[in-house]
Design a protein around this motif. Structure first.
Motif, PDB file in Angstrom:
ATOM      1  N   VAL A 136     -39.209  -4.115  15.130  1.00  0.00           N
ATOM      2  CA  VAL A 136     -40.329  -4.392  15.040  1.00  0.00           C
ATOM      3  C   VAL A 136     -40.751  -6.060  15.288  1.00  0.00           C
ATOM      4  O   VAL A 136     -41.609  -6.514  15.726  1.00  0.00           O
ATOM      5  CB  VAL A 136     -41.140  -4.248  13.664  1.00  0.00           C
ATOM      6  CG1 VAL A 136     -40.305  -4.879  12.540  1.00  0.00           C
ATOM      7  CG2 VAL A 136     -42.424  -4.515  13.488  1.00  0.00           C
ATOM      8  N   THR A 186     -43.733  -1.608  11.793  1.00  0.00           N
ATOM      9  CA  THR A 186     -42.558  -0.854  12.531  1.00  0.00           C
ATOM     10  C   THR A 186     -42.590  -1.090  13.988  1.00  0.00           C
ATOM     11  O   THR A 186     -43.535  -1.285  14.497  1.00  0.00           O
ATOM     12  CB  THR A 186     -42.729   0.791  12.097  1.00  0.00           C
ATOM     13  OG1 THR A 186     -43.905   1.297  12.648  1.00  0.00           O
ATOM     14  CG2 THR A 186     -42.601   1.182  10.779  1.00  0.00           C
ATOM     15  N   GLY A 187     -41.442  -0.977  14.694  1.00  0.00           N
ATOM     16  CA  GLY A 187     -41.328  -1.141  16.021  1.00  0.00           C
ATOM     17  C   GLY A 187     -41.454   0.410  16.483  1.00  0.00           C
ATOM     18  O   GLY A 187     -41.890   1.262  16.114  1.00  0.00           O
ATOM     19  N   THR A 188     -40.899   0.482  17.789  1.00  0.00           N
ATOM     20  CA  THR A 188     -40.739   1.827  18.416  1.00  0.00           C
ATOM     21  C   THR A 188     -39.377   2.102  18.842  1.00  0.00           C
ATOM     22  O   THR A 188     -38.477   1.227  18.501  1.00  0.00           O
ATOM     23  CB  THR A 188     -41.623   1.521  19.795  1.00  0.00           C
ATOM     24  OG1 THR A 188     -40.909   0.647  20.645  1.00  0.00           O
ATOM     25  CG2 THR A 188     -43.140   1.382  19.782  1.00  0.00           C
ATOM     26  N   ALA A 189     -39.081   3.307  19.347  1.00  0.00           N
ATOM     27  CA  ALA A 189     -37.932   3.731  19.653  1.00  0.00           C
ATOM     28  C   ALA A 189     -36.922   2.788  20.570  1.00  0.00           C
ATOM     29  O   ALA A 189     -37.474   2.445  21.641  1.00  0.00           O
ATOM     30  CB  ALA A 189     -37.836   5.178  20.338  1.00  0.00           C
ATOM     31  N   LYS A 216     -52.388   0.458  13.793  1.00  0.00           N
ATOM     32  CA  LYS A 216     -51.715  -0.898  14.034  1.00  0.00           C
ATOM     33  C   LYS A 216     -52.867  -1.621  14.648  1.00  0.00           C
ATOM     34  O   LYS A 216     -53.057  -2.749  14.440  1.00  0.00           O
ATOM     35  CB  LYS A 216     -50.437  -0.900  15.094  1.00  0.00           C
ATOM     36  CG  LYS A 216     -49.308  -0.563  14.293  1.00  0.00           C
ATOM     37  CD  LYS A 216     -47.928  -0.798  15.088  1.00  0.00           C
ATOM     38  CE  LYS A 216     -46.789  -0.545  14.433  1.00  0.00           C
ATOM     39  NZ  LYS A 216     -46.443   0.823  14.242  1.00  0.00           N
ATOM     40  N   GLY A 275     -51.415   3.714  19.153  1.00  0.00           N
ATOM     41  CA  GLY A 275     -51.961   4.513  18.273  1.00  0.00           C
ATOM     42  C   GLY A 275     -53.077   3.498  17.434  1.00  0.00           C
ATOM     43  O   GLY A 275     -53.160   2.314  17.532  1.00  0.00           O
ATOM     44  N   LYS A 284     -47.555  -1.624  24.896  1.00  0.00           N
ATOM     45  CA  LYS A 284     -46.771  -0.344  24.397  1.00  0.00           C
ATOM     46  C   LYS A 284     -46.600  -0.402  22.886  1.00  0.00           C
ATOM     47  O   LYS A 284     -46.270  -1.596  22.442  1.00  0.00           O
ATOM     48  CB  LYS A 284     -45.496  -0.266  25.237  1.00  0.00           C
ATOM     49  CG  LYS A 284     -44.563   0.721  24.629  1.00  0.00           C
ATOM     50  CD  LYS A 284     -43.182   0.468  25.433  1.00  0.00           C
ATOM     51  CE  LYS A 284     -42.101   1.617  25.110  1.00  0.00           C
ATOM     52  NZ  LYS A 284     -40.945   1.309  25.666  1.00  0.00           N
ATOM     53  N   GLY A 285     -46.653   0.563  22.253  1.00  0.00           N
ATOM     54  CA  GLY A 285     -46.508   0.348  20.633  1.00  0.00           C
ATOM     55  C   GLY A 285     -47.770   0.379  19.875  1.00  0.00           C
ATOM     56  O   GLY A 285     -47.785   0.441  18.823  1.00  0.00           O
ATOM     57  N   ARG A 334     -36.765  -0.365  19.901  1.00  0.00           N
ATOM     58  CA  ARG A 334     -37.304  -1.903  20.040  1.00  0.00           C
ATOM     59  C   ARG A 334     -37.540  -1.773  18.581  1.00  0.00           C
ATOM     60  O   ARG A 334     -38.331  -1.459  18.083  1.00  0.00           O
ATOM     61  CB  ARG A 334     -38.460  -1.782  20.807  1.00  0.00           C
ATOM     62  CG  ARG A 334     -39.075  -3.104  20.816  1.00  0.00           C
ATOM     63  CD  ARG A 334     -40.195  -3.274  21.924  1.00  0.00           C
ATOM     64  NE  ARG A 334     -41.429  -2.424  21.891  1.00  0.00           N
ATOM     65  CZ  ARG A 334     -42.543  -2.593  21.950  1.00  0.00           C
ATOM     66  NH1 ARG A 334     -42.810  -3.591  22.737  1.00  0.00           N
ATOM     67  NH2 ARG A 334     -43.645  -1.593  21.792  1.00  0.00           N
ATOM     68  N   MET A 360     -40.755  -6.174  19.078  1.00  0.00           N
ATOM     69  CA  MET A 360     -42.110  -5.935  19.404  1.00  0.00           C
ATOM     70  C   MET A 360     -43.129  -6.984  19.090  1.00  0.00           C
ATOM     71  O   MET A 360     -43.638  -7.159  20.238  1.00  0.00           O
ATOM     72  CB  MET A 360     -42.604  -4.534  18.656  1.00  0.00           C
ATOM     73  CG  MET A 360     -43.814  -3.959  19.032  1.00  0.00           C
ATOM     74  SD  MET A 360     -44.096  -2.446  18.033  1.00  0.00           S
ATOM     75  CE  MET A 360     -45.906  -2.368  18.330  1.00  0.00           C
ATOM     76  N   SER A 382     -32.926  -4.075  13.456  1.00  0.00           N
ATOM     77  CA  SER A 382     -34.254  -3.870  12.605  1.00  0.00           C
ATOM     78  C   SER A 382     -34.134  -4.709  11.437  1.00  0.00           C
ATOM     79  O   SER A 382     -33.320  -5.206  11.144  1.00  0.00           O
ATOM     80  CB  SER A 382     -34.075  -2.457  11.908  1.00  0.00           C
ATOM     81  OG  SER A 382     -33.070  -2.147  11.335  1.00  0.00           O
TER      82      SER A 382
END
Length: 225
Positions: free
Chosen positions: A43, A36-39, A79, A76, A72-73, A41, A46, A2
């Motif tokens: 940022v 922010t990235g994802t679970a 972003k 939402g 993916k990511g 992964r 990503m 991260s």
């Protein structure tokens, strides 16, 4: 890894503030927007994957809302909204340039502006830049959609819009969704038809720009106007 695990001078935000935005890679700049990235992964990873999926920053800038939603990511809204807002700011910045400077003297800005507006469209769009006597931008209008032929682009409609804007000149534009920017015979015929029709009301056709993701061609520069 991260961003918080990186040394302070390697974190994109601190690096940008210390050394300026030019010191950051495309992925680092995008990571700042994504935040922010994802679970599993980070940022930065990503951001690298997003750029790879669009073929780099140019492809990302020509992506539409639906294209982003499939990544993916980016499903939402937050972003996607931020990325689309950056794209719109780029369009408006280029539009301001063309309103302040003669478009004919800013061929690169014209191409960039039209690419941002048209290149990502999944269908063909025919648009016209209406210019004043100093060749500064008055307005951009999308006038026709669908497969472009001589019978699908109406000179009378283009002439009416030119008169509405009190335009002295125009730049024609359309996109090739399948890629490639080489003008077809239909493109050349449409250009000549509109050039002849608009000459009757003393409006010059300065150029016809064909755009596709990552590239643009000026028919004027190719000696086809």
């Amino acid at each position: 890894m991260s961003l918080k695990d990186l040394p302070a001078d390697a974190r994109p935000r601190e690096k940008l503030l210390a050394r300026g935005p030019g010191a950051l890679s495309d992925a680092e700049l995008l990571a700042l927007l994504l935040r922010t990235g994802t679970a599993g992964r980070g940022v930065l990873q990503m951001a690298q994957e997003v750029l790879a999926s669009f073929g780099g920053i140019a492809g990302l800038l020509h992506a539409g809302a639906d294209d982003l939603k499939r990544v993916k990511g980016l499903g939402g809204s937050a972003k996607r909204a931020e990325l689309l807002a950056v794209l719109e700011l780029a369009r408006r910045a280029l539009a301001e340039q063309l309103k302040e400077r003669a478009a004919f003297d800013s061929a690169t800005a014209v191409k960039d502006y039209l690419q941002l507006h048209l290149a990502a469209r999944p269908h063909e769009v025919f648009a016209v830049l209406f210019l004043d006597a100093q060749h500064k931008l008055i307005a951009l209008e999308e006038l026709f959609r669908g497969t472009l032929t001589q019978t699908s682009v109406y000179p009378r409609e283009v002439a009416l819009r030119a008169l509405h804007h009190h335009a002295a000149a125009v730049i024609l534009a359309h996109n090739h969704p399948s890629g490639g920017v080489q003008p077809s015979r239909a493109d050349e015929a449409i250009t000549q038809n509109l050039k002849s029709a608009l000459a009757l009301i003393d409006v010059r056709v300065l150029d016809h720009v064909i755009v596709a993701p990552g590239q643009a061609l000026s028919m004027a520069e190719k000696g086809l106007i």
